[in-house]
Design an enzyme around this catalytic site. Structure first.
Site, PDB file in Angstrom:
ATOM      1  N   SER A 253      33.742  38.725   7.858  1.00 21.19           N
ATOM      2  CA  SER A 253      34.585  37.947   6.942  1.00 21.19           C
ATOM      3  C   SER A 253      34.184  36.483   7.056  1.00 21.19           C
ATOM      4  O   SER A 253      33.318  36.131   7.860  1.00 21.19           O
ATOM      5  CB  SER A 253      36.056  38.118   7.314  1.00 21.19           C
ATOM      6  OG  SER A 253      36.310  37.381   8.492  1.00 21.19           O
ATOM      7  N   LYS A 254      34.847  35.671   6.283  1.00 19.67           N
ATOM      8  CA  LYS A 254      34.535  34.235   6.267  1.00 19.67           C
ATOM      9  C   LYS A 254      34.601  33.597   7.654  1.00 19.67           C
ATOM     10  O   LYS A 254      33.923  32.622   7.918  1.00 19.67           O
ATOM     11  CB  LYS A 254      35.515  33.498   5.337  1.00 19.67           C
ATOM     12  CG  LYS A 254      35.216  33.714   3.871  1.00 19.67           C
ATOM     13  CD  LYS A 254      35.544  32.459   3.070  1.00 19.67           C
ATOM     14  CE  LYS A 254      35.113  32.587   1.618  1.00 19.67           C
ATOM     15  NZ  LYS A 254      36.174  33.153   0.764  1.00 19.67           N
TER      16      LYS A 254
END
Ligand code: GLU
Length: 497
Positions: A253-254
């Site tokens: 994820s980010k």
């Protein structure tokens, strides 16, 4: 077996993520390995979230990675159109068939009613699913509600008992308990088909032989299989690719860094290195060698090599691999890739004379051994392109702030400025002669000289570097550093000590 046909079926609702690029790459490599065809299909049945910008991002991302498609919205093909919003009539026909055969029915439940009932199920500890309220409405009731213009969707009547078995090429047999499924929506209130409906119809009509996609779609597969059975459609082969994790083994994820593929281009990755890196996530070539060009990837790619366990997106490894690609890359090619980046930073003019181009290629050739990202050329290598390069604190501390250095730099400037051919041997001789005259080791002249001319303490062979910088600039850089040094302006600040 008939010709292999795989597809990448992105929904154009954002950037092309590394996960999507990974799926596309695997489906593409498999098709290429098998001598089959690769189809790009755009799944834009989410009317609210689909955008043209995202479609363009998908094209750009795939093209950057070197993934080409034999059939798709822009190139056409025997099963066009390849954009789902242009195929609505086709889904309508199939939904009509399911309604006629009784395998689908109209559902008039409102979102609020559904949520209320799901809440009750949750409270009772039952996994929430559609409770079948509209399953057996009689014809008159349906006619009445339709006359009243009550919004409705269409649901598929699932096989409620037994199990649905999915034979997955990566995971083997996977069993799903039908009682957990619940009648799912195949046509939304808006009239658009849902993903489940459209994907099944299109994979069938487009004669996809192998559905290769991310593991997150495995739980959707029993629904697809039941739809296929109801429509009398033969199943394709399924291969669900392992999840991609960060190095901390949580879903990528980010938090782990960029998830948009194109951010990696902007960070200085070469597409061929990124492609190689993505291919190694969750796939093993079955050999030690990890640097595999396009040819080797397509030659070696098999689904048997795909792992069941999650793959890891390790940026350190990606960067290492990129460095290896940079080392091996042809300097002419790298000069092409770098030119726009340098121009964007205002470091390179638009039109290069042949001589200037040769110079650029020589600079790139000299630096590529030591770089890991294309952006390193722009940051570490800025001294090749501008007089306005920074002095590294280490260079200031170790050399440029020393008392004896300014005089040496000035002496060197005087000598290097003498007219004569500007070549590697000449430069080296002048530097070594000065060291001899001063009765110091050559290093005591070379290091301060490097610091003054490049702002750094390390880099390629100094004489090779200097010869690529104009003679007058070298002299003025030496004098400038001498002056700043004398004025005490190059002393490291306490925080840099
Ligand atoms: N449109 C789906 C997605 O982007 C495709 C899934 C599939 O390959 O079946 O996730």
């Amino acid at each position: 077996m008939s010709q292999v046909r795989t597809r990448f079926a992105p929904s154009p609702t954002g950037d092309l993520h590394v996960g999507g690029a990974h799926t596309a790459l695997f489906a593409w490599l498999f098709a290429r390995h098998e001598g089959g065809r690769f189809v790009l299909r755009i799944e834009d049945t989410d009317e609210v979230r689909s955008t043209e910008r995202s479609l363009a991002a998908i094209y750009d991302g795939l093209k950057w990675l070197g993934i080409d498609w034999d059939e798709g919205p822009d190139v056409g093909g025997p099963f066009a159109p390849y954009i789902q919003s242009e195929r609505l009539g086709i889904y309508q026909d199939h939904i009509g068939r399911l309604l006629d055969s009784g395998r689908a029915y109209r559902c008039f439940c409102t979102p609020e009613e559904l949520e209320e009932r799901r809440e009750i199920m949750r409270a009772r500890g039952i996994p929430p699913r559609y409770d079948g309220r509209c399953r057996d409405l009689d014809e008159d009731e349906v006619a009445r509600l339709t006359r009243e213009d009550r919004p409705s969707c269409v649901r598929f009547r699932v096989q409620e008992t037994g199990t649905t078995v999915v034979n997955d090429l990566v995971r083997g047999e996977v069993w799903f308990d039908n009682s957990l499924m619940g009648d799912f929506v195949i046509q939304k209130t808006s009239g658009y088909p849902t993903y489940h409906m459209a994907v099944v119809v299109d994979d069938h009509l487009m004669q996809i032989t192998h559905v290769i996609r991310a593991e997150e779609h495995l739980p959707n597969t029993p629904a697809h299989v039941q739809l296929m059975e109801a429509l009398g459609i033969e199943r394709p082969q399924f291969a669900h690719l392992p999840l991609i994790m960060g190095t901390d083994h949580t879903k990528l994820s980010k938090r782990h860094g960029a998830v948009n593929l194109m951010d990696y281009r902007d960070q200085g990755f070469l597409p061929e290195a990124m492609r190689n890196f993505l291919a190694l996530i969750g796939w093993s070539p079955g050999a030690e060698e990890e640097i595999l060009d396009l040819r080797e990837l397509t030659d070696r790619f098999t689904i048997e090599g795909v792992s069941k366990s999650p793959g890891v997106f390790d940026l350190e490894k990606a960067t290492w691999l990129n460095g290896e690609y940079l080392k091996r890359a042809d300097a002419e090619y790298l000069a092409d890739v770098l030119s726009p980046m340098l121009r964007e930073e205002g470091l390179l003019e638009d039109d290069l004379s042949p001589e200037r181009r040769r110079w650029l290629v020589a600079v790139v050739d000299l630096m590529k051994e030591r770089t890991r990202l294309l952006t390193d050329f722009v940051t570490w290598g800025s001294y090749f392109f501008t007089e306005d390069f920074p002095y590294d604190p280490r260079a200031r501390k170790k050399w440029l702030s020393r008392e004896e250095v300014p005089d040496r730099l000035d002496m060197l400037a005087d000598r290097l400025e003498e007219p004569g051919t500007w070549d590697v041997d000449g430069i080296e001789r002048i530097i070594r002669d000065l060291a001899d005259e001063l009765d110091v080791s050559a290093a005591k002249v070379i290091h301060p000289c490097r610091a003054a001319v490049t702002g750094q303490t390390v880099g390629p062979s100094l004489f090779d570097v200097m010869v690529l910088i104009p003679q007058t600039d070298v002299a003025s850089r030496l004098r400038r550093a001498a002056k700043l040094g004398r004025a005490g302006e190059l002393a490291p600040s306490p925080s840099e000590e």
